[in-house]
Design an enzyme around this catalytic site. Structure first.
Site, PDB file in Angstrom:
ATOM      1  N   ASN A 482      10.118  -0.553  14.800  1.00 45.83           N
ATOM      2  CA  ASN A 482       9.144  -1.033  13.819  1.00 45.83           C
ATOM      3  C   ASN A 482       8.871   0.093  12.827  1.00 45.83           C
ATOM      4  O   ASN A 482       8.044   0.964  13.060  1.00 45.83           O
ATOM      5  CB  ASN A 482       7.857  -1.478  14.511  1.00 45.83           C
ATOM      6  CG  ASN A 482       6.903  -2.177  13.577  1.00 45.83           C
ATOM      7  OD1 ASN A 482       6.940  -1.965  12.368  1.00 45.83           O
ATOM      8  ND2 ASN A 482       6.046  -3.010  14.134  1.00 45.83           N
ATOM      9  N   ASP A 483       9.591   0.053  11.711  1.00 42.77           N
ATOM     10  CA  ASP A 483       9.457   1.104  10.703  1.00 42.77           C
ATOM     11  C   ASP A 483       8.045   1.231  10.156  1.00 42.77           C
ATOM     12  O   ASP A 483       7.718   2.225   9.505  1.00 42.77           O
ATOM     13  CB  ASP A 483      10.401   0.826   9.524  1.00 42.77           C
ATOM     14  CG  ASP A 483      11.852   1.080   9.880  1.00 42.77           C
ATOM     15  OD1 ASP A 483      12.143   2.127  10.457  1.00 42.77           O
ATOM     16  OD2 ASP A 483      12.697   0.224   9.568  1.00 42.77           O
ATOM     17  N   CYS A 484       7.240   0.223  10.387  1.00 39.74           N
ATOM     18  CA  CYS A 484       5.894   0.212   9.809  1.00 39.74           C
ATOM     19  C   CYS A 484       4.808   0.676  10.777  1.00 39.74           C
ATOM     20  O   CYS A 484       3.629   0.672  10.421  1.00 39.74           O
ATOM     21  CB  CYS A 484       5.567  -1.185   9.290  1.00 39.74           C
ATOM     22  SG  CYS A 484       6.660  -1.721   7.962  1.00 39.74           S
ATOM     23  N   ASN A 486       3.615   3.720  11.898  1.00 36.65           N
ATOM     24  CA  ASN A 486       3.772   5.129  11.519  1.00 36.65           C
ATOM     25  C   ASN A 486       2.621   5.944  12.102  1.00 36.65           C
ATOM     26  O   ASN A 486       1.617   6.206  11.435  1.00 36.65           O
ATOM     27  CB  ASN A 486       3.800   5.256   9.992  1.00 36.65           C
ATOM     28  CG  ASN A 486       4.666   4.193   9.341  1.00 36.65           C
ATOM     29  OD1 ASN A 486       4.165   3.357   8.590  1.00 36.65           O
ATOM     30  ND2 ASN A 486       5.955   4.197   9.648  1.00 36.65           N
ATOM     31  N   GLN A 499       7.640   5.807   5.275  1.00 32.84           N
ATOM     32  CA  GLN A 499       8.775   6.226   6.083  1.00 32.84           C
ATOM     33  C   GLN A 499       9.280   7.635   5.766  1.00 32.84           C
ATOM     34  O   GLN A 499       9.859   8.289   6.622  1.00 32.84           O
ATOM     35  CB  GLN A 499       9.939   5.244   5.920  1.00 32.84           C
ATOM     36  CG  GLN A 499       9.814   3.986   6.767  1.00 32.84           C
ATOM     37  CD  GLN A 499       8.808   3.004   6.182  1.00 32.84           C
ATOM     38  OE1 GLN A 499       8.883   2.658   5.011  1.00 32.84           O
ATOM     39  NE2 GLN A 499       7.869   2.556   6.993  1.00 32.84           N
TER      40      GLN A 499
END
Length: 812
Positions: A482-484, A486, A499
């Site tokens: 899940n790149d989101c 963070n 990112q």
């Protein structure tokens, strides 16, 4: 409502209304040269890299939507129209678009004149064929004026949009006979040009956009088409285009075909010129000669269709469910080919500029593709591994033209390395080719740092071991899948990327998703080591896996489901203690696929919680409750409105993880329920809501908290394609490649009485009949291979190249 229908016999989706809820597109090409084409002829073409080698211009987020493409205009006695409705948008008497396997055929008619346009790229060819056939269905002679049109991109798609102070002065072309050549920057730093040809004499041409369209006209009403003549304009800077003008006379009942070609040529530096300032056209002429008649084009088109007959023959299902059949046999496999080629680079949602080939993405895409063209999968795995660093970490993306890591994105996405184990093991199980492990593969594309590919897998495994947090769980880094999410970002600047911005260097933010990933593919690594006779390696790796399982059960279990993470401050994420975001899909999926705590009932509890809290009529949402405010310690996930994208949207990519988890505990009814909720063929009747193509998966469907639940976005380029194919073929239908053969392990709805599968495997063909007389979810009672009973449920690999008959009876 529907906007077309499936033609399964021809492997086509037939669109009967040009005004689809969103442009419904297709892809042309399968190797180095590609095109995107919509149902109204919009889109563009590129060679290898949609950013650095874009041949034709396309404007995203335009008004009207999908404006610009490869267009044909017909002037029939002053009645002007286009076969695909756009760009002229004159009401057609009939319209049909057939999107097929790497080709599109669009047909329109007005006043008894029918125009059929066929678009495809022959295998291994760097040119797009456009065959236009005009049919006079009237009883009168028709004198028709045909105009072609496309707009050249000045190669670098990003620079083409931005650097106008330079670009308006650089465009250059040549015209010779019926061929228009685009040679911008050829005289200095480029060794490539493009051309647009037609196979008959022309009555005129245009290469300057304003001369053809008119400065204040649009694609819908070009001045020269309205006037019925060309300008013979030569572009000098500004905006170069390519347009042929052909006058045709058709007798009653007559049809004529015209062949256009949009080609790409590379020339070595010593042979760039025919004479001073005149490009070397011989390579282009040679290309044109290959397809300069309708007969040659038809033969190439037949070859293309035959190639897809072969590509789609490796796995075929025959069941009572036509939507399941068409997804498994045709469209899901086709989409897997496209995602393999494109990764996440070029679609109608990905501009081809901002993203290259993803390390994580491309490894996952392989699991849905490897059975089609294993040798290309092998090459891709080695290309990906070469972007890895010696400590096992990796560039998050690489550029397809150079195959080098993308510095602008960098790395430190701590799930990335483990996907290399998945792709490699999948390749070996499919092919039996262990030699890939001996290939010398550089780290960071530095040949002096080359090691056997097996060492890359070992580095991937131990990257997790060497990056654990205070609970013995994997550190998340910039993000995991899940790149989101963070957890180390803490961004307050709206102009920076979540990112890529600098992260805090804390060693506390841990991911339960990576923990499940590590256990699942760690087991694959251990099994591989044992097969190779590396027993000490296997034993050492198993100790780390056992420790991870204990850490998950001790500090990753929330009581009814698996936590999602621990944040920078060591606080729980995805816990019932949280106000929002109490439960997430990713850790439930991977921890149940890895069967962590299965014997203690943890997997069943977690999946029950998914059903209770995350399920919706349109699929499983990513998290619940949705975030309603910005949590700086969580990052981008909390910036989306509730119900969209990673904030409680239905992120289709991770739904199959839960499907597979359900099969691990034997719940076939629920696994298939989840499958049919997001498989696009099942959504055709709600196309006005879903919006996306009913023949391919989209990345995201609006969740239950959204303004319009069920509305899709971001179709085509998504890991959803590979994962759903993997889930339905290997875990629901249950025919799974192993090192020594095919494992038969179906987990299906109790209402299914049986089905048949034809599976090509390492040169053999297995015709498998599965009967379910007791209406069970799971269990193989007997397996008969070529008339002989086989103990267990593994079909041993024969290796004789023959057809083998398999009868499977489900039972306890």
């Amino acid at each position: 409502m529907k906007y077309g229908y499936f033609d399964d016999d021809n492997r086509e989706y037939v669109i009967t209304d040009p005004q689809t809820p969103y442009p419904w597109i297709n892809y042309l090409g399968n190797e180095d040269y590609f095109g995107l084409i919509s149902n109204t002829s919009g889109g563009y073409t590129f060679y290898k890299d949609a950013k650095f080698r874009r041949l034709t211009r396309y404007r995203y987020n335009n008004v009207p939507v999908d404006t610009g493409g490869r267009y044909f205009y017909i002037n029939d006695g002053g009645d002007i129209w286009s076969p695909g409705w756009k760009p002229v948008q004159r009401q057609l008497d009939s319209y049909e678009c057939r999107h097929g396997m790497s080709y599109t055929k669009i047909t329109g008619s007005v006043n008894d004149l029918e125009a059929e346009t066929l678009f495809f790229i022959p295998g291994g060819f760097h040119g797009e064929i456009q065959k236009v056939t005009l049919r006079n269905k009237s009883k009168k002679v028709k004198k028709v004026k045909l105009f072609s049109f496309l707009e050249w991109c000045l190669w670098n798609a990003e620079d083409d949009m931005n650097n106008l102070q330079r670009n308006y002065s650089t465009g250059e072309v040549e015209v010779e006979d019926s061929v228009i050549y685009h040679k911008t920057e050829y005289k200095e730093r480029r060794d490539h040009y493009a051309f647009y040809s037609v196979n008959r004499p022309i009555n005129g041409f245009d290469t300057d956009r304003d001369s053809f369209i008119g400065l204040y006209n649009g694609f819908n009403n070009p001045r020269n088409v309205l006037n019925g003549e060309s300008s013979d304009s030569i572009a000098h800077g500004w905006s170069p285009v390519a347009s042929h003008f052909i006058e045709m006379e058709l007798q009653p009942g007559e049809e004529q075909s015209v062949v256009f070609m949009l080609g790409y040529v590379e020339v070595d530096k010593e042979n760039k010129w025919e004479s001073k300032g005149v490009i070397n056209k011989k390579p282009a002429r040679d290309m044109i000669s290959l397809y300069d008649t309708a007969e040659k084009v038809d033969a190439a088109f037949d070859d293309l269709k035959a190639s897809w007959d072969s590509l789609l023959s490796s796995y075929l299902v025959e069941s009572h469910d036509e939507n399941l059949n068409r997804m498994v046999n045709i469209w899901n496999q086709y989409q897997c080919m496209v995602t393999f080629n494109m990764s996440r680079s070029a679609s109608f949602f990905e501009t081809g500029i901002g993203r290259g080939m993803g390390f994580r993405d491309s490894n996952q895409d392989l699991i849905g593709f490897v059975h089609q063209v294993p040798e290309r999968a092998r090459e891709r795995i080695l290309d990906i591994a070469a972007t890895q660093f010696e400590d096992g970490s990796a560039y998050h993306q690489y550029q397809p033209l150079t195959k080098r890591g993308n510095d602008a994105i960098g790395g430190n996405f701590n799930d990335d390395p483990l996907w290399l184990i998945l792709s490699t093991v999948s390749y070996i199980k499919e092919t039996g080719d262990f030699t890939i492990l001996d290939e010398m593969v550089p780290f960071d594309n530095d040949e002096s740092k080359a090691k056997p590919h097996f060492d890359h897998l070992k580095a991937s495994f131990y990257h997790v071991v060497n990056n654990l947090g205070p609970h013995g769980l994997p550190l998340i880094g910039r993000a995991d899948w899940n790149d989101c999410l963070n957890l180390n970002c803490f961004s307050e600047d709206p102009n920076e990327s979540f990112q890529t911005t600098n992260n805090k260097m804390g060693k506390t933010a841990e991911s339960l998703m990576i923990a499940g990933l590590f256990v699942l593919y760690g087991k694959d690594f251990v099994e591989l080591c044992k097969v190779l006779g590396k027993d000490e390696e296997a034993a050492e790796a198993q100790r780390h896996i056992d420790a991870m399982e204990e850490a998950v059960k001790k500090d990753g279990w929330d009581g009814e489901w698996f936590l999602r993470a621990y944040d920078y401050y060591g606080k729980k994420v995805g816990s019932d203690e949280n106000e929002e975001g109490k439960i997430f899909i990713e850790s439930q999926g991977f921890c149940t696929m890895a069967e962590i705590g299965k014997d203690e009932g943890l997997c069943e509890k977690a999946l029950d919680s998914v059903k209770e809290r995350l399920d919706s009529p349109y699929g499983i949402v990513l998290n619940n409750p949705a975030f309603t405010k910005y949590y700086i310690e969580y990052g981008e996930i909390s910036t989306y409105p509730p119900g969209y994208k990673e904030n409680a949207g239905i992120f289709c990519h991770n739904n199959p993880w839960v499907m597979i988890g359900e099969t691990k505990i034997g719940r076939g009814d629920r696994a298939f329920e989840y499958y049919s909720k997001i498989a696009p063929a099942y959504l055709e009747d709600i196309s006005e809501l879903h919006k996306m193509e009913p023949y391919v998966y989209c990345q995201m469907i609006a969740g239950k908290d959204a303004y319009k639940p069920g509305e899709g976005k971001n179709s085509w380029l998504t890991g959803t394609a590979a994962w759903n194919y993997y889930a339905v073929t290997q875990y629901i239908l249950g025919v799974r490649p192993e090192y020594n053969g095919l494992l038969i392990d179906p987990c299906i709805p109790t209402g299914w009485k049986g089905y048949k599968i034809k599976r090509s495997f390492r040169g053999d063909t297995y015709e498998i009949t599965i009967d379910n007389p007791e209406s069970l979810n799971r269990g193989v009672f007997s397996l008969i291979l070529d008339g002989r009973k086989v103990d267990g449920n593994l079909i041993p690999y024969a290796g004789d190249g023959k057809i083998h008959s398999v009868q499977v009876i489900m039972g306890k």
